[in-house]
Write an enzyme that holds these catalytic residues in place. Structure first.
Site, PDB file in Angstrom:
ATOM      1  NE  ARG A 133      57.467  21.207  32.150  1.00 40.46           N
ATOM      2  CZ  ARG A 133      58.544  21.199  32.923  1.00 40.46           C
ATOM      3  NH1 ARG A 133      59.345  22.245  32.935  1.00 40.46           N
ATOM      4  NH2 ARG A 133      58.791  20.161  33.671  1.00 40.46           N
ATOM      5  CD  GLU A 188      35.451  19.302  19.796  1.00 42.20           C
ATOM      6  OE1 GLU A 188      36.296  19.604  18.941  1.00 42.20           O
ATOM      7  OE2 GLU A 188      35.025  18.175  19.972  1.00 42.20           O
ATOM      8  CG  HIS A 205      34.874  14.474  11.954  1.00 35.43           C
ATOM      9  ND1 HIS A 205      34.146  15.229  11.059  1.00 35.43           N
ATOM     10  CD2 HIS A 205      36.168  14.790  11.732  1.00 35.43           C
ATOM     11  CE1 HIS A 205      34.972  15.980  10.344  1.00 35.43           C
ATOM     12  NE2 HIS A 205      36.205  15.730  10.735  1.00 35.43           N
ATOM     13  CD  GLU A 227      37.120  17.680   7.336  1.00 36.82           C
ATOM     14  OE1 GLU A 227      36.199  18.236   7.988  1.00 36.82           O
ATOM     15  OE2 GLU A 227      37.715  16.664   7.743  1.00 36.82           O
ATOM     16  CE  LYS A 235      39.195  19.937  17.945  1.00 37.33           C
ATOM     17  NZ  LYS A 235      38.084  19.139  17.407  1.00 37.33           N
ATOM     18  CG  HIS A 294      37.070   9.881  14.069  1.00 39.01           C
ATOM     19  ND1 HIS A 294      37.047  10.760  15.135  1.00 39.01           N
ATOM     20  CD2 HIS A 294      37.708  10.537  13.071  1.00 39.01           C
ATOM     21  CE1 HIS A 294      37.648  11.890  14.782  1.00 39.01           C
ATOM     22  NE2 HIS A 294      38.048  11.780  13.539  1.00 39.01           N
ATOM     23  CE  LYS A 340      38.889  24.673  12.849  1.00 38.84           C
ATOM     24  NZ  LYS A 340      39.598  23.459  12.521  1.00 38.84           N
ATOM     25  CG  HIS A 344      40.157  12.733   8.337  1.00 39.68           C
ATOM     26  ND1 HIS A 344      39.519  12.072   9.362  1.00 39.68           N
ATOM     27  CD2 HIS A 344      39.818  14.048   8.456  1.00 39.68           C
ATOM     28  CE1 HIS A 344      38.826  12.948  10.079  1.00 39.68           C
ATOM     29  NE2 HIS A 344      38.991  14.157   9.555  1.00 39.68           N
ATOM     30  CG  ASN A 385      34.281  16.812  16.072  1.00 38.88           C
ATOM     31  OD1 ASN A 385      35.322  16.702  15.454  1.00 38.88           O
ATOM     32  ND2 ASN A 385      34.219  17.327  17.290  1.00 38.88           N
ATOM     33  NE  ARG A 431      37.988  23.407  17.345  1.00 42.35           N
ATOM     34  CZ  ARG A 431      39.245  23.797  17.369  1.00 42.35           C
ATOM     35  NH1 ARG A 431      39.646  24.683  18.275  1.00 42.35           N
ATOM     36  NH2 ARG A 431      40.116  23.312  16.501  1.00 42.35           N
TER      37      ARG A 431
HETATM   38  N1  GLY Z   1      38.738  19.828  12.629  1.00 42.01           N
HETATM   39  C1  GLY Z   1      37.794  20.089  13.630  1.00 42.01           C
HETATM   40  C2  GLY Z   1      38.209  21.148  14.582  1.00 42.01           C
HETATM   41  O1  GLY Z   1      39.212  21.788  14.391  1.00 42.01           O
HETATM   42  O2  GLY Z   1      37.559  21.345  15.577  1.00 42.01           O
END
Ligand code: GLY
Length: 343
Positions: A109, A220, A231, A173, A131, A235, A210, A248, A228, A224
């Site tokens: 956990r 998010e 993305h 990025e 994430k 994706h 960031k 990626h 993306n 945040r």
């Molecule tokens: N890589 C995108 C984020 O961490 O929100």
């Protein structure tokens, strides 16, 4: 230099400098991959002091970012008799970081973990912000958790062994951060090639950006989502090509160009601005074009995106350079118009 990440329940440091000794008074398992193990594990082992230290090397590549590998990591943790005070160390790129964080978040956990990212992409983005996750046949990172690391240690030394394509993937990025949040940073990127000391500056600026974003919106729910940018399209590109054709960051590069095409058609950005982003990406060897085989199938795959809610698709679109909008009400017609530019 150190950047502080200050969140509601946890604060931690991102240390950007040559790796110093890291001491743990608990058991530690390092999770790495076969490639990083060969190149750098001896260097890392010299710098980690722990009660009991072992490591596991998983297979290298996005296609191994799955539940099978997670079970392999967890199995190793049980064999090493890790307990609630034990720590995992993620030593590798974004795939290793995301999977180690995920394993740490579900082992008994949740146990602690730290990030020692070895690719540019993970140094500027993925290792910071908590994430974690894995892919499945439905899409990328659809299974996962938010689980913050205890610390992130970024050493540019590891980038010396990075293949040029992997370096470019990280640049994508960096460009994403600059386009959405920092016009001055974007201008600097246009005028300065990312090598030597400039790489450190780009890492610092990206991590600072960031840090601000995740401090405002850890889970998010709002800003945040801008991380993306590129993305939503990227994706789908990755999924359509079975995660084997593009790294990626390369798919994100294509995705940003697609998002820019949409932004230009909605008059959010000028053609010149879109072109300057495209040229910057190309100058690092990043792909900026893609041929969509079936635009309806491509469109349907947008709905696997975690940002989409019910039948609403969400697109992060740049507003000029240095700003963005989160668009939630685009008509299918507008979306298809963008896709048509790529068939
Ligand atoms: N890589 C995108 C984020 O961490 O929100």
């Amino acid at each position: 230099m150190t950047v502080d990440i200050n969140l509601l329940d946890i604060s931690y440091k991102v240390v950007i400098q040559k790796l110093q000794d890291i001491k743990f008074d608990s058991k530690v398992v390092i999770v790495t991959n076969e490639t990083v193990k060969k190149l750098h594990i001896d260097y890392l082992l010299k710098h980690i002091k722990a009660k009991d230290l072992s490591y596991i090397a998983i297979k290298d590549g996005e296609r191994y970012k799955n539940m099978e590998t997670i079970l392999q990591i967890l199995d190793f943790c049980f064999k090493q008799k890790l307990n609630r005070s034990s720590v995992l160390v993620a030593f590798g790129g974004g795939v290793v970081g995301d999977m180690t964080g995920f394993a740490a978040s579900i082992y008994q956990r949740a146990i602690k973990f730290v990030q020692i990212p070895t690719t540019l992409l993970s140094q500027v983005d993925a290792s910071v912000g908590g994430k974690t996750g894995i892919n499945n046949s439905y899409g990328k990172n659809l299974i996962g958790t938010f689980h913050q690391p205890q610390a992130v240690y970024i050493d540019r030394y590891f980038l010396s062994s990075l293949p040029p394509r992997q370096f470019g993937a990280g640049v994508a990025e960096i460009v994403k951060m600059a386009v959405c949040f920092d016009k001055e940073f974007f201008g600097w990127l246009l005028n300065n090639k990312l090598k030597n000391q400039n790489i450190n500056k780009a890492i610092e600026l990206s991590v600072k950006t960031k840090a601000k974003v995740v401090a405002k919106d850890e889970k998010e729910q709002g800003v945040r989502a801008a991380l993306n940018y590129g993305h939503t399209f990227g994706h789908v590109v990755e999924n359509e090509t079975n995660y084997t054709t593009y790294l990626h960051g390369e798919a994100v590069s294509i995705g940003m160009v697609m998002a820019n095409t949409m932004a230009v058609s909605l008059k959010l950005m000028t053609k010149n601005e879109a072109n300057s982003i495209k040229m910057l990406l190309q100058s690092y060897g990043l792909p900026t074009s893609y041929k969509i085989k079936d635009k309806n199938r491509f469109y349907d795959k947008f709905f696997l995106d975690k940002k989409s809610t019910d039948d609403k698709l969400v697109f992060i679109l740049p507003k000029g350079i240095g700003d963005f909008i989160i668009s939630k009400d685009l008509e299918k017609y507008d979306i298809m118009k963008t896709l048509e530019s790529f068939v």
